[in-house]
Write a protein that holds these residues in place. Sequence first.
Motif: not given
Length: 98
Positions: A13-23
Amino acid sequence: PFLTIRDLQHIFEAYDHKVSPQDLLIATGLPWNVLQREIKYFRKEKVLEYTKIDRPDDSPIQFLLLEPYNNPETLDLKEAERLNRNVKEVLYDENLLV
């Protein structure tokens, strides 16, 4: 020291539903070897998947939280607890948690 279904929901939710490994590294503070094993487990359980998306200044690998896990209202809490217990056991068995 490990990700739960609820943790994943908050992160996505915090990353707008697209999360990278770094995130994931930044959001959790967990070591990559633990995150990598958890991702493998959650992919096997059809909780998340990854895709390649061109995003400026970000990794092309983006994780996606799958249904019903991306919607707290439709989540089966017993199933979430089972997954949480199992990922913890996997990490203990592989000596990634003490």
